[in-house]
Design a protein around this motif. Structure first.
Motif, PDB file in Angstrom:
ATOM      1  N   CYS A 318     -41.773  13.655 -40.367  1.00  0.00           N
ATOM      2  CA  CYS A 318     -41.569  12.406 -41.109  1.00  0.00           C
ATOM      3  C   CYS A 318     -41.287  12.667 -42.590  1.00  0.00           C
ATOM      4  O   CYS A 318     -40.451  11.994 -43.195  1.00  0.00           O
ATOM      5  N   VAL A 319     -41.946  13.672 -43.189  1.00  0.00           N
ATOM      6  CA  VAL A 319     -41.698  13.974 -44.606  1.00  0.00           C
ATOM      7  C   VAL A 319     -40.307  14.572 -44.793  1.00  0.00           C
ATOM      8  O   VAL A 319     -39.585  14.220 -45.748  1.00  0.00           O
ATOM      9  N   THR A 320     -39.893  15.468 -43.893  1.00  0.00           N
ATOM     10  CA  THR A 320     -38.572  16.089 -44.012  1.00  0.00           C
ATOM     11  C   THR A 320     -37.464  15.057 -43.872  1.00  0.00           C
ATOM     12  O   THR A 320     -36.484  15.060 -44.647  1.00  0.00           O
ATOM     13  N   ILE A 321     -37.599  14.172 -42.906  1.00  0.00           N
ATOM     14  CA  ILE A 321     -36.567  13.143 -42.716  1.00  0.00           C
ATOM     15  C   ILE A 321     -36.547  12.187 -43.903  1.00  0.00           C
ATOM     16  O   ILE A 321     -35.479  11.790 -44.385  1.00  0.00           O
ATOM     17  N   ARG A 322     -37.720  11.823 -44.407  1.00  0.00           N
ATOM     18  CA  ARG A 322     -37.759  10.965 -45.601  1.00  0.00           C
ATOM     19  C   ARG A 322     -37.054  11.638 -46.776  1.00  0.00           C
ATOM     20  O   ARG A 322     -36.232  11.007 -47.468  1.00  0.00           O
ATOM     21  N   ASN A 323     -37.355  12.900 -47.012  1.00  0.00           N
ATOM     22  CA  ASN A 323     -36.731  13.609 -48.127  1.00  0.00           C
ATOM     23  C   ASN A 323     -35.229  13.770 -47.935  1.00  0.00           C
ATOM     24  O   ASN A 323     -34.453  13.708 -48.904  1.00  0.00           O
ATOM     25  N   LEU A 324     -34.811  13.968 -46.684  1.00  0.00           N
ATOM     26  CA  LEU A 324     -33.381  14.046 -46.388  1.00  0.00           C
ATOM     27  C   LEU A 324     -32.678  12.737 -46.740  1.00  0.00           C
ATOM     28  O   LEU A 324     -31.604  12.737 -47.363  1.00  0.00           O
ATOM     29  N   MET A 325     -33.290  11.632 -46.373  1.00  0.00           N
ATOM     30  CA  MET A 325     -32.705  10.323 -46.689  1.00  0.00           C
ATOM     31  C   MET A 325     -32.648  10.098 -48.207  1.00  0.00           C
ATOM     32  O   MET A 325     -31.686   9.520 -48.721  1.00  0.00           O
ATOM     33  N   LEU A 326     -33.675  10.555 -48.905  1.00  0.00           N
ATOM     34  CA  LEU A 326     -33.720  10.367 -50.361  1.00  0.00           C
ATOM     35  C   LEU A 326     -32.678  11.230 -51.070  1.00  0.00           C
ATOM     36  O   LEU A 326     -31.959  10.744 -51.960  1.00  0.00           O
ATOM     37  N   LEU A 327     -32.596  12.513 -50.685  1.00  0.00           N
ATOM     38  CA  LEU A 327     -31.783  13.463 -51.441  1.00  0.00           C
ATOM     39  C   LEU A 327     -30.323  13.465 -51.030  1.00  0.00           C
ATOM     40  O   LEU A 327     -29.434  13.590 -51.874  1.00  0.00           O
ATOM     41  N   GLU A 328     -30.060  13.352 -49.734  1.00  0.00           N
ATOM     42  CA  GLU A 328     -28.688  13.495 -49.251  1.00  0.00           C
ATOM     43  C   GLU A 328     -27.952  12.161 -49.105  1.00  0.00           C
ATOM     44  O   GLU A 328     -26.729  12.130 -49.223  1.00  0.00           O
ATOM     45  N   TYR A 329     -28.684  11.094 -48.868  1.00  0.00           N
ATOM     46  CA  TYR A 329     -28.018   9.823 -48.592  1.00  0.00           C
ATOM     47  C   TYR A 329     -28.366   8.729 -49.593  1.00  0.00           C
ATOM     48  O   TYR A 329     -27.915   7.587 -49.450  1.00  0.00           O
TER      49      TYR A 329
END
Length: 447
Positions: A318-329
């Protein structure tokens, strides 16, 4: 004790009003265990109905009312009505108990327990489920807080100091409980102790990374389970229970914030409240920090030891996906948090079948790695210092409050996604399995 024949045993379990008071007492015991151990209201109602089905009480006979401190059950048919209730004064998350209650009811179906056997086993659950000792919980709290500091980019020295401060704070809370202090006073003392020690390190050691100790040393106190359950209950129209959980959460966070403010009373404006905790790059520290924090905080919720590695992985997901959404998208924090919680929830609800456990036992502790209450406590901390804030500080306070509330809603809705999207399908499967097991009740009668 009287031994029932097979015919009498089945008659008891198939006729609603035979031994009805014993049956209602079992239902109240189940509901009390679940409420006091941190189950959401939808799950409590579902488990009551499942147990009622086993004991031959049709669902349309039942009227169930659940508030945070009282369970009330009414059974009504034609001219007969019986109402019973039970208080639930203690609330300590215990995922092992939630799992045990569900498994016991299914086992009762599979093994064709008598009412006496089922009643006895439900009554023994309180003593049968092991609980982690305080020293293990204290170490877990300290590790979880240190894991969050690592997640937020602290160095090794800050991790060690965070561990020490959190450990001292936790044992002060345990001592307060044993001395019979009010729960909220105990929380304030715990926060005061942890923050006072942290500020001492921060003051006398010239190291910038120690600011993360101030941010993280009290995070183990944030009541993530009632916070998430308050939103889940509210969106499922259990308004009274949801509001009560929310108020209790605010009281806990408020007492914690007050203790921290007292520790910093003679300090300048607490600049740690403006520390940026959002990720800016992907790093191995985020994976390690989220795994350690999720698995460690799961110990506080008495999650079974065999599930801790999987809960840690849930935190990573959940933390990795959240960070992916924040940083990449470029997602906002609430939206990214929702997606992270939702994806993890869908994966782990499916995984729970393979692990032979209940979905919430995996999902809820995993979601705690998202730290649903951190912005909320920072918002309350700003309110206590509102006279010292300038215009930018006031704006930052409003942003913390708004983002914090929306993130909490995002986590709770994300955790509830599997039930929201597939509620009818899941309920159909559950009913089908129940009917199959009920059909085997008389399979061996003639043997």
């Amino acid at each position: 004790m009287k031994q029932f024949t097979l015919e009498e045993k089945n008659e008891v379990l198939e006729t609603p009003f035979i031994h009805i008071h014993r049956k209602l007492d079992v239902l109240l015991n189940i509901a009390k265990l679940l409420m006091e151990c941190g189950a959401d209201t939808v799950r409590i109602v579902s488990e009551i109905q499942q147990a009622a089905t086993f004991m031959g009480i049709p669902h349309n006979y039942l009227n169930i009312h659940i508030s945070y401190t009282t369970i009330m059950i009414n059974i009504f048919h034609e001219e007969r009505s019986i109402t019973v209730f039970r208080k639930t004064p203690i609330h300590v998350p215990n995922m092992a108990m939630i799992n045990a209650v569900s498994k016991l009811t299914w086992r009762a179906f599979e093994r064709h327990y008598s009412l006496t056997t089922y009643e006895r086993l439900v009554g023994k659950l309180q003593q049968a489920i092991p609980v982690y000792p305080d020293w293990i919980k204290g170490i877990a709290c300290a590790l979880g807080s240190a894991g969050l500091a690592y997640l937020y980019s602290a160095d090794i020295i800050a991790l060690v100091v965070t561990f020490i401060c959190s450990l001292c704070g936790y044992f002060m809370r345990v001592l307060s409980q044993r001395l019979g202090f009010n729960e909220y006073l105990g929380n304030a003392i715990c926060a005061f102790t942890a923050m006072f020690i942290a500020y001492g390190f921060y003051t006398f050691i010239e190291l910038g990374s120690l600011v993360y100790v101030l941010v993280c040393c009290t995070l183990f106190m944030i009541p993530g389970v009632p916070l998430i359950n308050s939103v889940i209950d509210t969106i499922n129209n259990h308004i009274l229970s949801g509001i009560t959980r929310a108020i209790r959460t605010l009281l806990i966070v408020g007492s914690m914030t007050l203790g921290m403010a007292m520790a910093l009373y003679f300090s300048p404006l607490p600049a740690f409240n403006f520390v940026d905790i959002k990720p800016h790059i992907f790093s191995i520290a985020q994976i390690i920090g989220s795994f350690v924090s999720a698995a460690s905080f799961a110990v506080l919720f008495n999650s079974p030891a065999r599930l801790l590695p999987f809960i840690g992985l849930g935190g990573v997901v959940c933390v990795t996906i959240r960070n992916l959404m924040l940083l990449e998208y470029g997602f906002a924090l609430p939206g990214a948090t929702f997606i992270g919680a939702a994806v993890m929830s869908v994966i782990f609800v499916k995984l729970s079948t393979w692990l032979r456990t209940s979905g919430p036992v995996l999902v809820v502790p995993s979601a705690i790695a998202l730290m649903p209450g951190i912005l909320l406590y920072r918002f309350l901390f700003d309110i206590l210092h509102i006279n010292s804030l300038n215009e930018s500080g006031l704006l930052y306070m409003a942003q913390n409050g708004t983002t914090g509330i929306l993130s909490i809603v995002g986590i709770a809705v994300g955790v509830a996604v599997p039930n929201v999207l597939a509620q009818r399908y899941l309920q159909k499967r559950k009913n089908q399995r129940t009917q199959e097991l009920m059909a085997t009740r008389h399979a061996s009668d003639g043997q």
